[in-house]
Design a protein around this motif. Structure first.
Motif, PDB file in Angstrom:
ATOM      1  N   TYR A   1       1.263   5.518   0.745  1.00 26.64           N
ATOM      2  CA  TYR A   1       1.049   6.367   1.919  1.00 26.64           C
ATOM      3  C   TYR A   1      -0.316   7.040   1.816  1.00 26.64           C
ATOM      4  O   TYR A   1      -0.655   7.629   0.786  1.00 26.64           O
ATOM      5  CB  TYR A   1       2.154   7.415   2.001  1.00 26.64           C
ATOM      6  N   GLN A   2      -1.093   6.958   2.888  1.00 30.28           N
ATOM      7  CA  GLN A   2      -2.416   7.587   2.928  1.00 30.28           C
ATOM      8  C   GLN A   2      -2.514   8.505   4.148  1.00 30.28           C
ATOM      9  O   GLN A   2      -2.015   8.185   5.231  1.00 30.28           O
ATOM     10  CB  GLN A   2      -3.520   6.532   3.001  1.00 30.28           C
ATOM     11  N   TYR A   3      -3.150   9.630   3.957  1.00 31.09           N
ATOM     12  CA  TYR A   3      -3.324  10.620   5.019  1.00 31.09           C
ATOM     13  C   TYR A   3      -4.756  11.129   4.977  1.00 31.09           C
ATOM     14  O   TYR A   3      -5.298  11.373   3.902  1.00 31.09           O
ATOM     15  CB  TYR A   3      -2.353  11.785   4.811  1.00 31.09           C
TER      16      TYR A   3
ATOM     17  N   ALA B   1      -4.765  11.127  10.694  1.00 29.83           N
ATOM     18  CA  ALA B   1      -4.301   9.741  10.781  1.00 29.83           C
ATOM     19  C   ALA B   1      -3.574   9.395   9.490  1.00 29.83           C
ATOM     20  O   ALA B   1      -3.763  10.035   8.449  1.00 29.83           O
ATOM     21  CB  ALA B   1      -5.487   8.791  10.985  1.00 29.83           C
ATOM     22  N   ILE B   2      -2.721   8.367   9.577  1.00 27.29           N
ATOM     23  CA  ILE B   2      -2.003   7.894   8.397  1.00 27.29           C
ATOM     24  C   ILE B   2      -2.088   6.374   8.307  1.00 27.29           C
ATOM     25  O   ILE B   2      -2.331   5.687   9.297  1.00 27.29           O
ATOM     26  CB  ILE B   2      -0.514   8.319   8.410  1.00 27.29           C
ATOM     27  N   SER B   3      -1.871   5.874   7.103  1.00 29.99           N
ATOM     28  CA  SER B   3      -1.724   4.436   6.858  1.00 29.99           C
ATOM     29  C   SER B   3      -0.579   4.286   5.870  1.00 29.99           C
ATOM     30  O   SER B   3      -0.504   5.018   4.887  1.00 29.99           O
ATOM     31  CB  SER B   3      -3.016   3.851   6.275  1.00 29.99           C
ATOM     32  N   MET B   4       0.333   3.341   6.137  1.00 25.85           N
ATOM     33  CA  MET B   4       1.506   3.239   5.274  1.00 25.85           C
ATOM     34  C   MET B   4       2.157   1.871   5.405  1.00 25.85           C
ATOM     35  O   MET B   4       1.983   1.154   6.393  1.00 25.85           O
ATOM     36  CB  MET B   4       2.530   4.315   5.642  1.00 25.85           C
ATOM     37  N   TYR B   5       2.901   1.511   4.383  1.00 22.52           N
ATOM     38  CA  TYR B   5       3.787   0.364   4.401  1.00 22.52           C
ATOM     39  C   TYR B   5       5.010   0.730   5.233  1.00 22.52           C
ATOM     40  O   TYR B   5       5.488   1.870   5.158  1.00 22.52           O
ATOM     41  CB  TYR B   5       4.171   0.053   2.946  1.00 22.52           C
ATOM     42  N   THR B   6       5.522  -0.171   6.025  1.00 21.59           N
ATOM     43  CA  THR B   6       6.645   0.167   6.909  1.00 21.59           C
ATOM     44  C   THR B   6       7.923   0.477   6.135  1.00 21.59           C
ATOM     45  O   THR B   6       8.799   1.168   6.644  1.00 21.59           O
ATOM     46  CB  THR B   6       6.920  -0.953   7.918  1.00 21.59           C
TER      47      THR B   6
ATOM     48  N   PRO C   1       0.819  -1.216   0.000  1.00 20.16           N
ATOM     49  CA  PRO C   1       0.000   0.000   0.000  1.00 20.16           C
ATOM     50  C   PRO C   1       0.849   1.260   0.000  1.00 20.16           C
ATOM     51  O   PRO C   1       1.951   1.301   0.553  1.00 20.16           O
ATOM     52  CB  PRO C   1      -0.787  -0.117   1.307  1.00 20.16           C
TER      53      PRO C   1
END
Length: 325
Positions: free
Chosen positions: A81-83, A114-119, A79
Motif C-alpha cells: 500500500y502506498q499513499y 492519492a493511493i496505489s495498492m494491490y486489490t 505491491p
C-alpha cells in the motif's frame, strides 16, 4: 522389493492423478451466463427479512484500516500500500496550482492525496476470476475468450452486488482458545463453536470465522506469521451441507499454509471460487463482535465496482438482530 516399490509408486501416482481430476470448475445452476455464483441465493425477500429483524441501531464495523506498512502479499511480488499527498495547504500557496493567487490559497486550504495498492489488501472480497482450475474459471469461462488487457470480461469485481443477508460469527478463537500457528480449522471445530454459541446456521447465511488473527493487524510481521486458517473439509461442510452463501475470516488469506494437499497450493480457494462459485472476504475485523458476543446479525456490505478485477475493497457492517433463542 523393487516390484513392491514400483507398485506403491504407481498407486500413489494414480491416486494423486485421480484427486487432481476430481477438481474441475463448476457449471452454475443459475445458468451459463452466471457471474456471481452463490450470491444468487440472495433475494429481495431474504434481504427484507433480515433487515426487519434488526434489533438496535448499534453498528459494528467489520473492516480494517489501510495504511503504509499494512500487511500485504509482498512475498508473492505484489505491491504494498502506498499513499502520497498531491496537494498540501502550504504547497498550494507556493505553487498556486489553481491560478487564483496567494491570498486565495492562504484563505482556502487545499489537501489532496492519492493511493496505489494491490486489490487483495485490507478487507476485501475475492471475485470468482481470482483462481481457476485447468485453464478455466467458474462456470467454464476461459482467459482465451474472456480475459483482455484491461481485465476479465466475466466475473469481475464490478459484477458483485451489494450484499444484505443474515450473518453468523463463528468465534473459533473464543471457543478453543488461542489457535496454534498454521492451525487448520475443521468442520468438527465449527460444529463445536455452534453448540457453544447455541446458534444454528441457515441456508443463505454469511458465515464469518474468527481466528483471532486481527489482534495482530497493526503489526504486519505478527499478522503474517504462520497464521491459522480454515480447512478444506470445513468449507465443504459449510457449502455442501449448510448451504452457506458467503464466507469471511480475519486472517490474510482465509486458508492456512503450507497447503494441506500436494497437488494444489490453494485448495480452499479453488474449491470455493472455481468449483462452487462461492466468494469470501479476507482480512476482516471481528474483535468487537467477539467481545460483545454478537453471533447473529444483519450483514450489509458493498465493494467497489472495479471492472474486470479479481478482488475489491469492501466495507462490511453488522447490526445485531432479534433471535429466536
Amino acid at each position: 522389493m523393487k516390484t513392491t516399490t514400483f507398485i506403491l509408486v504407481t498407486l500413489l501416482t494414480i491416486k494423486a492423478a485421480t484427486a487432481q481430476q476430481k477438481e474441475a470448475v463448476g457449471e452454475s445452476p443459475w445458468g451459463p451466463d452466471d457471474e456471481i455464483g452463490t450470491l444468487n441465493m440472495m433475494t429481495e425477500a431474504s434481504q427484507l427479512q433480515v433487515l426487519s429483524q434488526i434489533a438496535s441501531g448499534k453498528v459494528y464495523d467489520l473492516s480494517v484500516d489501510y495504511f503504509v506498512g499494512m500487511p500485504s502479499f509482498h512475498s508473492l511480488g505484489d505491491p504494498g500500500y502506498q499513499y502520497w499527498l498531491t496537494h498540501t495547504p502550504h504547497g498550494t500557496v507556493v505553487d498556486n496550482p489553481n491560478g487564483l493567487g496567494e491570498a486565495m490559497n492562504q484563505k482556502v486550504s487545499y489537501t489532496g492525496d492519492a493511493i496505489s495498492m494491490y486489490t487483495h489488501m485490507g478487507t476485501h472480497i475475492d471475485a470468482l476470476n481470482h483462481f481457476g482450475l485447468n485453464g478455466k474459471i467458474w462456470n467454464g469461462f476461459t482467459p482465451e475468450e474472456h480475459l483482455g488487457d484491461k481485465g476479465w470480461k466475466k466475473t469481475g469485481a464490478e459484477t458483485i452486488p451489494p450484499i444484505i443477508a443474515r450473518g453468523v460469527l463463528l468465534d473459533v478463537a473464543a471457543a478453543k482458545g488461542p489457535l496454534p500457528k498454521n492451525y487448520r480449522i475443521s468442520a468438527a471445530d465449527l460444529q463445536l463453536v455452534l453448540r457453544k454459541q447455541n446458534v444454528r446456521l441457515q441456508n443463505g447465511d454469511v458465515v464469518l470465522i474468527r481466528t483471532g488473527q486481527a489482534q495482530h493487524y497493526e503489526n504486519a510481521a505478527d499478522y503474517l506469521d504462520n497464521y491459522p486458517g480454515i480447512s478444506l473439509d470445513a468449507v465443504k461442510w459449510l457449502v455442501e451441507e449448510m448451504d452457506i452463501m458467503l464466507l469471511g475470516a480475519d486472517n490474510l488469506s482465509f486458508e492456512a499454509f503450507p497447503p494441506e494437499r500436494t497437488d494444489n497450493w490453494v485448495p480452499v480457494h479453488t474449491y470455493l471460487l472455481a468449483e462452487k462459485g462461492a466468494m469470501f472476504i479476507e482480512q476482516m475485523f471481528l474483535e468487537k463482535l467477539s467481545a460483545d458476543k454478537v453471533y447473529e446479525f444483519a450483514f450489509i456490505a458493498a465493494s467497489l465496482k472495479l471492472r474486470g478485477a479479481s478482488a475489491s475493497p469492501m466495507r462490511p457492517v453488522a447490526f445485531p438482530i432479534q433471535t429466536k433463542q
